[in-house]
Design a protein around this motif. Structure first.
Motif, PDB file in Angstrom:
ATOM      1  N   GLY A   1       0.833  -1.203   0.000  1.00  0.00           N
ATOM      2  CA  GLY A   1       0.000   0.000   0.000  1.00  0.00           C
ATOM      3  C   GLY A   1       0.859   1.242   0.000  1.00  0.00           C
ATOM      4  O   GLY A   1       2.086   1.172  -0.065  1.00  0.00           O
ATOM      5  N   THR A   2       0.202   2.374   0.083  1.00  0.00           N
ATOM      6  CA  THR A   2       0.893   3.658   0.145  1.00  0.00           C
ATOM      7  C   THR A   2       0.659   4.261   1.511  1.00  0.00           C
ATOM      8  O   THR A   2      -0.487   4.404   1.952  1.00  0.00           O
ATOM      9  CB  THR A   2       0.372   4.608  -0.953  1.00  0.00           C
ATOM     10  OG1 THR A   2       0.610   4.009  -2.230  1.00  0.00           O
ATOM     11  CG2 THR A   2       1.084   5.950  -0.898  1.00  0.00           C
ATOM     12  N   TYR A   3       1.740   4.582   2.200  1.00  0.00           N
ATOM     13  CA  TYR A   3       1.694   5.132   3.545  1.00  0.00           C
ATOM     14  C   TYR A   3       2.310   6.528   3.521  1.00  0.00           C
ATOM     15  O   TYR A   3       3.425   6.700   3.035  1.00  0.00           O
ATOM     16  CB  TYR A   3       2.466   4.252   4.524  1.00  0.00           C
ATOM     17  CG  TYR A   3       1.935   2.841   4.587  1.00  0.00           C
ATOM     18  CD1 TYR A   3       0.906   2.512   5.466  1.00  0.00           C
ATOM     19  CD2 TYR A   3       2.452   1.840   3.763  1.00  0.00           C
ATOM     20  CE1 TYR A   3       0.407   1.220   5.526  1.00  0.00           C
ATOM     21  CE2 TYR A   3       1.954   0.545   3.817  1.00  0.00           C
ATOM     22  CZ  TYR A   3       0.931   0.240   4.698  1.00  0.00           C
ATOM     23  OH  TYR A   3       0.443  -1.037   4.743  1.00  0.00           O
ATOM     24  N   ARG A   4       1.581   7.500   4.038  1.00  0.00           N
ATOM     25  CA  ARG A   4       2.114   8.863   4.115  1.00  0.00           C
ATOM     26  C   ARG A   4       3.044   8.984   5.315  1.00  0.00           C
ATOM     27  O   ARG A   4       2.817   8.357   6.345  1.00  0.00           O
ATOM     28  CB  ARG A   4       0.976   9.872   4.309  1.00  0.00           C
ATOM     29  CG  ARG A   4       0.104  10.065   3.130  1.00  0.00           C
ATOM     30  CD  ARG A   4      -1.024  11.095   3.343  1.00  0.00           C
ATOM     31  NE  ARG A   4      -1.390  11.338   4.716  1.00  0.00           N
ATOM     32  CZ  ARG A   4      -1.289  12.520   5.340  1.00  0.00           C
ATOM     33  NH1 ARG A   4      -0.834  13.566   4.713  1.00  0.00           N
ATOM     34  NH2 ARG A   4      -1.653  12.662   6.602  1.00  0.00           N
ATOM     35  N   PHE A   5       4.102   9.791   5.150  1.00  0.00           N
ATOM     36  CA  PHE A   5       4.874  10.218   6.310  1.00  0.00           C
ATOM     37  C   PHE A   5       4.988  11.732   6.253  1.00  0.00           C
ATOM     38  O   PHE A   5       5.159  12.319   5.185  1.00  0.00           O
ATOM     39  CB  PHE A   5       6.229   9.511   6.442  1.00  0.00           C
ATOM     40  CG  PHE A   5       7.207   9.685   5.311  1.00  0.00           C
ATOM     41  CD1 PHE A   5       8.203  10.655   5.377  1.00  0.00           C
ATOM     42  CD2 PHE A   5       7.177   8.847   4.207  1.00  0.00           C
ATOM     43  CE1 PHE A   5       9.134  10.793   4.355  1.00  0.00           C
ATOM     44  CE2 PHE A   5       8.098   8.970   3.186  1.00  0.00           C
ATOM     45  CZ  PHE A   5       9.079   9.952   3.258  1.00  0.00           C
ATOM     46  N   THR A   6       4.782  12.361   7.418  1.00  0.00           N
ATOM     47  CA  THR A   6       4.717  13.815   7.495  1.00  0.00           C
ATOM     48  C   THR A   6       5.374  14.290   8.787  1.00  0.00           C
ATOM     49  O   THR A   6       5.672  13.492   9.665  1.00  0.00           O
ATOM     50  CB  THR A   6       3.253  14.306   7.517  1.00  0.00           C
ATOM     51  OG1 THR A   6       2.631  13.885   8.726  1.00  0.00           O
ATOM     52  CG2 THR A   6       2.460  13.793   6.320  1.00  0.00           C
ATOM     53  N   CYS A   7       5.534  15.601   8.880  1.00  0.00           N
ATOM     54  CA  CYS A   7       5.892  16.192  10.165  1.00  0.00           C
ATOM     55  C   CYS A   7       4.615  16.230  10.997  1.00  0.00           C
ATOM     56  O   CYS A   7       3.532  15.903  10.507  1.00  0.00           O
ATOM     57  CB  CYS A   7       6.458  17.600   9.968  1.00  0.00           C
ATOM     58  SG  CYS A   7       5.260  18.795   9.343  1.00  0.00           S
ATOM     59  N   GLN A   8       4.709  16.629  12.250  1.00  0.00           N
ATOM     60  CA  GLN A   8       3.542  16.636  13.117  1.00  0.00           C
ATOM     61  C   GLN A   8       2.488  17.647  12.683  1.00  0.00           C
ATOM     62  O   GLN A   8       1.321  17.527  13.047  1.00  0.00           O
ATOM     63  CB  GLN A   8       3.937  16.855  14.584  1.00  0.00           C
ATOM     64  CG  GLN A   8       4.450  18.231  14.918  1.00  0.00           C
ATOM     65  CD  GLN A   8       5.943  18.379  14.710  1.00  0.00           C
ATOM     66  OE1 GLN A   8       6.592  17.597  14.018  1.00  0.00           O
ATOM     67  NE2 GLN A   8       6.520  19.405  15.310  1.00  0.00           N
ATOM     68  N   MET A   9       2.839  18.628  11.860  1.00  0.00           N
ATOM     69  CA  MET A   9       1.886  19.629  11.387  1.00  0.00           C
ATOM     70  C   MET A   9       1.405  19.334   9.960  1.00  0.00           C
ATOM     71  O   MET A   9       0.688  20.134   9.372  1.00  0.00           O
ATOM     72  CB  MET A   9       2.516  21.009  11.424  1.00  0.00           C
ATOM     73  CG  MET A   9       2.820  21.519  12.792  1.00  0.00           C
ATOM     74  SD  MET A   9       3.362  23.216  12.605  1.00  0.00           S
ATOM     75  CE  MET A   9       4.519  23.384  13.906  1.00  0.00           C
ATOM     76  N   ASN A  10       1.844  18.233   9.368  1.00  0.00           N
ATOM     77  CA  ASN A  10       1.490  17.835   7.998  1.00  0.00           C
ATOM     78  C   ASN A  10       1.991  18.806   6.929  1.00  0.00           C
ATOM     79  O   ASN A  10       1.434  18.839   5.832  1.00  0.00           O
ATOM     80  CB  ASN A  10      -0.021  17.638   7.853  1.00  0.00           C
ATOM     81  CG  ASN A  10      -0.489  16.404   8.566  1.00  0.00           C
ATOM     82  OD1 ASN A  10       0.088  15.342   8.432  1.00  0.00           O
ATOM     83  ND2 ASN A  10      -1.539  16.542   9.359  1.00  0.00           N
ATOM     84  N   MET A  11       3.027  19.582   7.211  1.00  0.00           N
ATOM     85  CA  MET A  11       3.582  20.495   6.218  1.00  0.00           C
ATOM     86  C   MET A  11       4.623  19.769   5.350  1.00  0.00           C
ATOM     87  O   MET A  11       4.633  19.910   4.149  1.00  0.00           O
ATOM     88  CB  MET A  11       4.219  21.706   6.894  1.00  0.00           C
ATOM     89  CG  MET A  11       3.238  22.551   7.686  1.00  0.00           C
ATOM     90  SD  MET A  11       1.995  23.341   6.673  1.00  0.00           S
ATOM     91  CE  MET A  11       2.952  24.638   5.945  1.00  0.00           C
ATOM     92  N   TYR A  12       5.518  19.016   5.971  1.00  0.00           N
ATOM     93  CA  TYR A  12       6.458  18.178   5.228  1.00  0.00           C
ATOM     94  C   TYR A  12       5.670  16.945   4.818  1.00  0.00           C
ATOM     95  O   TYR A  12       4.988  16.345   5.645  1.00  0.00           O
ATOM     96  CB  TYR A  12       7.623  17.747   6.110  1.00  0.00           C
ATOM     97  CG  TYR A  12       8.579  18.840   6.508  1.00  0.00           C
ATOM     98  CD1 TYR A  12       8.182  19.872   7.342  1.00  0.00           C
ATOM     99  CD2 TYR A  12       9.890  18.803   6.083  1.00  0.00           C
ATOM    100  CE1 TYR A  12       9.066  20.859   7.728  1.00  0.00           C
ATOM    101  CE2 TYR A  12      10.791  19.790   6.466  1.00  0.00           C
ATOM    102  CZ  TYR A  12      10.365  20.816   7.277  1.00  0.00           C
ATOM    103  OH  TYR A  12      11.247  21.775   7.650  1.00  0.00           O
TER     104      TYR A  12
END
Length: 119
Positions: free
Chosen positions: A101-112
């Motif tokens: 599958g596709t898994y998102r990874f982000t900073c805690q604010m979802n900006m990166y």
């Protein structure tokens, strides 16, 4: 004159959208020997798209160069993994995604924004 201000505002919004969500979106990096080096700088992860195989251990080496508070944590959505990233250090996040599958990874604010594509 107001049309010039509106046009400038639209251009600025387009730049922000491109910078945070579209820049580098098509460049995938395949995990080599189960490891990938990721630079955290200037509002982006480089590379922002990682490919790996299901059931195989994966080590992601995050080198945080950006001192922004937004960059201090990486969160892997759907995998229940998050890690603090100290400035000027490389932090290894080890995970074994079991399901394709596709898994998102982000900073805690979802900006990166980044994607882990598991085959």
């Amino acid at each position: 004159m107001s049309w010039l201000i509106n046009l400038s505002g639209l251009a600025l919004m387009a730049l922000i959208v491109w910078w945070f969500w579209l820049a580098g979106a098509g460049k995938a990096r395949r995990a080599t020997h189960g490891a990938v080096d990721i630079i955290v700088d200037d509002g982006v992860y480089e590379p922002a798209v990682i490919e790996s195989n299901a059931g195989e251990p994966l080590s992601l080496h995050f080198e945080r160069r950006d001192a922004s508070p937004c960059a201090e944590q990486v969160v892997f959505h759907g995998l229940d993994v998050s890690e603090y990233l100290p400035v000027g250090e490389t932090t290894t996040v080890t995970l074994t995604p079991e399901q394709p599958g596709t898994y998102r990874f982000t900073c805690q604010m979802n900006m990166y924004q980044g994607k882990l594509i598991v085959h």
